[in-house]
Design an enzyme around this catalytic site. Structure first.
Site, mmCIF file in Angstrom:
data_model
loop_
_atom_site.group_PDB
_atom_site.id
_atom_site.type_symbol
_atom_site.label_atom_id
_atom_site.label_comp_id
_atom_site.label_asym_id
_atom_site.label_seq_id
_atom_site.Cartn_x
_atom_site.Cartn_y
_atom_site.Cartn_z
ATOM 1 N N ARG A 1 26.597 45.918 40.885
ATOM 2 C CA ARG A 1 25.147 45.984 41.063
ATOM 3 C C ARG A 1 24.618 46.659 42.323
ATOM 4 O O ARG A 1 23.590 47.344 42.253
ATOM 5 C CB ARG A 1 24.560 44.574 40.887
ATOM 6 C CG ARG A 1 24.632 44.130 39.426
ATOM 7 C CD ARG A 1 24.549 42.641 39.276
ATOM 8 N NE ARG A 1 25.742 41.985 39.819
ATOM 9 C CZ ARG A 1 25.959 40.676 39.762
ATOM 10 N NH1 ARG A 1 25.064 39.887 39.198
ATOM 11 N NH2 ARG A 1 27.063 40.163 40.257
ATOM 12 N N LYS B 1 34.854 51.178 36.028
ATOM 13 C CA LYS B 1 35.442 50.004 35.372
ATOM 14 C C LYS B 1 34.664 49.674 34.103
ATOM 15 O O LYS B 1 33.446 49.490 34.135
ATOM 16 C CB LYS B 1 35.422 48.793 36.304
ATOM 17 C CG LYS B 1 36.064 47.547 35.686
ATOM 18 C CD LYS B 1 36.263 46.446 36.698
ATOM 19 C CE LYS B 1 35.095 45.522 36.867
ATOM 20 N NZ LYS B 1 34.816 44.657 35.715
ATOM 21 N N ASN C 1 54.674 39.725 23.058
ATOM 22 C CA ASN C 1 54.630 40.879 22.164
ATOM 23 C C ASN C 1 53.202 41.414 22.002
ATOM 24 O O ASN C 1 52.975 42.625 22.018
ATOM 25 C CB ASN C 1 55.213 40.515 20.791
ATOM 26 C CG ASN C 1 55.202 41.720 19.871
ATOM 27 O OD1 ASN C 1 55.869 42.721 20.146
ATOM 28 N ND2 ASN C 1 54.418 41.654 18.813
ATOM 29 N N THR D 1 38.089 34.009 40.312
ATOM 30 C CA THR D 1 37.342 33.613 41.522
ATOM 31 C C THR D 1 36.191 32.664 41.200
ATOM 32 O O THR D 1 35.606 32.093 42.102
ATOM 33 C CB THR D 1 36.798 34.839 42.268
ATOM 34 O OG1 THR D 1 36.098 35.639 41.323
ATOM 35 C CG2 THR D 1 37.899 35.641 42.898
ATOM 36 N N ASP E 1 39.047 46.627 32.062
ATOM 37 C CA ASP E 1 39.145 45.252 32.566
ATOM 38 C C ASP E 1 38.950 44.279 31.409
ATOM 39 O O ASP E 1 37.861 43.753 31.198
ATOM 40 C CB ASP E 1 38.056 45.079 33.645
ATOM 41 C CG ASP E 1 37.985 43.680 34.225
ATOM 42 O OD1 ASP E 1 38.952 42.916 34.068
ATOM 43 O OD2 ASP E 1 36.953 43.371 34.845
ATOM 44 N N LYS F 1 41.483 41.822 30.778
ATOM 45 C CA LYS F 1 42.231 40.602 31.162
ATOM 46 C C LYS F 1 43.013 40.003 29.989
ATOM 47 O O LYS F 1 42.752 38.884 29.547
ATOM 48 C CB LYS F 1 41.273 39.547 31.731
ATOM 49 C CG LYS F 1 40.515 40.010 32.976
ATOM 50 C CD LYS F 1 39.683 38.888 33.545
ATOM 51 C CE LYS F 1 38.954 39.280 34.814
ATOM 52 N NZ LYS F 1 37.873 40.270 34.596
ATOM 53 N N ASP G 1 47.973 36.543 26.230
ATOM 54 C CA ASP G 1 48.481 36.191 24.907
ATOM 55 C C ASP G 1 50.005 36.164 24.994
ATOM 56 O O ASP G 1 50.569 36.267 26.083
ATOM 57 C CB ASP G 1 47.970 37.226 23.869
ATOM 58 C CG ASP G 1 47.772 36.606 22.493
ATOM 59 O OD1 ASP G 1 48.679 35.875 22.033
ATOM 60 O OD2 ASP G 1 46.724 36.863 21.869
HETATM 61 O O1 C5P Z 1 27.868 43.612 40.349
HETATM 62 P P1 C5P Z 1 29.105 43.168 41.069
HETATM 63 O O2 C5P Z 1 29.437 44.031 42.258
HETATM 64 O O3 C5P Z 1 29.092 41.704 41.383
HETATM 65 O O4 C5P Z 1 30.270 43.424 40.006
HETATM 66 C C1 C5P Z 1 31.591 43.079 40.271
HETATM 67 C C2 C5P Z 1 32.432 43.352 39.076
HETATM 68 O O5 C5P Z 1 33.726 42.792 39.284
HETATM 69 C C3 C5P Z 1 31.936 42.733 37.767
HETATM 70 O O6 C5P Z 1 32.335 43.611 36.718
HETATM 71 C C4 C5P Z 1 32.688 41.431 37.669
HETATM 72 O O7 C5P Z 1 32.905 41.030 36.345
HETATM 73 C C5 C5P Z 1 34.003 41.807 38.311
HETATM 74 N N1 C5P Z 1 34.746 40.699 38.882
HETATM 75 C C6 C5P Z 1 34.215 39.856 39.838
HETATM 76 N N2 C5P Z 1 34.977 38.839 40.340
HETATM 77 C C7 C5P Z 1 36.192 38.661 39.885
HETATM 78 C C8 C5P Z 1 36.740 39.499 38.929
HETATM 79 C C9 C5P Z 1 35.972 40.521 38.432
HETATM 80 O O8 C5P Z 1 33.097 40.021 40.270
HETATM 81 N N3 C5P Z 1 36.918 37.713 40.382
#
Ligand code: C5P
Length: 243
Positions: free
Chosen positions: A219, A36, A71, A127, A63, A65, A68
């Protein structure tokens, strides 16, 4: 889903530079399904990083998101399609017309280029938003999960392939949208690992058992001493949940 379980694990490359991203990809190639690329990496390295990852044979979830007018997002969808990404996403809050036009443009562009169209995913309620913020700041008076399900259904009606959703929302969306709709889930933490800033988490096994199609993990893999071993352990947990 009948995909090889490993294919359902997406690793978030949340780093600033091409060098760091490629170091991770080198360690993880063959152990995970896709990578991603979010705003952090895309905004510093541009589409070239996506091309480079794909040249190595990787699948890429971009990713960004999009949110807008119809078009503008539809044209961005064309760019993602020409780039050859595996998935990209947009905000469902942009409305039904924006989603419809974007899906149509994506399919049209893929046909013209003779490539598979990318999967198009919707972001429902971020979230990071609490029920109180939804009510008081955004002005939506509905229960948060109900709002997520409402938007997931709207996304499905507009022709999107699926949504990005927190682990807590998987069951409700699966129930409302059926077995084929994709649910891509971040906020996943192997048992006993650090939560970092994630609060409402599930283990990989729990998320798969709840009905997730793909898991996004950052992570716990990217900061592990041995990222490939961390990824393999997560795939094993997913296999045990067996769905
Ligand atoms: O390091 P970690 O496992 O927390 O990374 C989760 C990934 O998913 C990050 O790139 C974060 O931006 C993304 N993400 C998230 N929660 C969301 C949407 C995307 O943690 N609701």
């Amino acid at each position: 889903m009948s995909l090889d379980v490993k294919q359902r694990l997406i690793v978030a490359l949340d780093v600033d530079t091409r060098t760091e991203a490629e170091r991770l990809v080198e360690a993880l190639e063959g152990h995970v399904g896709a990578f991603k690329v979010g705003m952090q990496l895309y905004d510093s390295e541009g589409p070239e990083i996506v091309r480079r990852l794909m040249q190595r044979g990787g699948k890429v979830f971009v990713d960004l998101k999009f949110h807008d007018i119809p078009n503008t997002v539809a044209q961005a969808g064309r760019v993602m399609t020409r780039l050859g990404v595996f998935m990209y996403n947009l905000h469902v809050a942009g409305g039904q017309e924006m989603m419809r036009q974007t899906v149509a443009a994506t399919h049209e562009e893929a046909k013209a280029a003779g490539v598979n169209p990318p999967l198009v995913l919707g972001v429902t309620v971020l979230t990071s938003i609490t029920p109180q913020q939804l009510r008081e700041e955004i002005g939506i008076d509905r229960d948060l999960t109900e709002q997520v399900v409402k938007w997931a259904k709207l996304a499905q009606k507009a022709g999107l392939d699926g949504v990005v959703a927190s682990p807590q929302e998987i069951r409700a969306i699966r129930q409302a949208c059926g077995p084929e709709f994709l649910i891509v889930t971040p906020g996943v933490r192997p048992a006993g690992s650090q939560l970092n800033d994630q609060k409402r988490v599930m283990t990989p096994g729990e998320a798969i058992a709840a009905g997730a199609s793909y898991l996004v993990v950052g992570r716990p893999i990217t900061e592990a001493a041995d990222p490939a071993a961390a990824a393999r352990a997560i795939v094993q947990e997913m296999e045990k949940a067996g769905r």
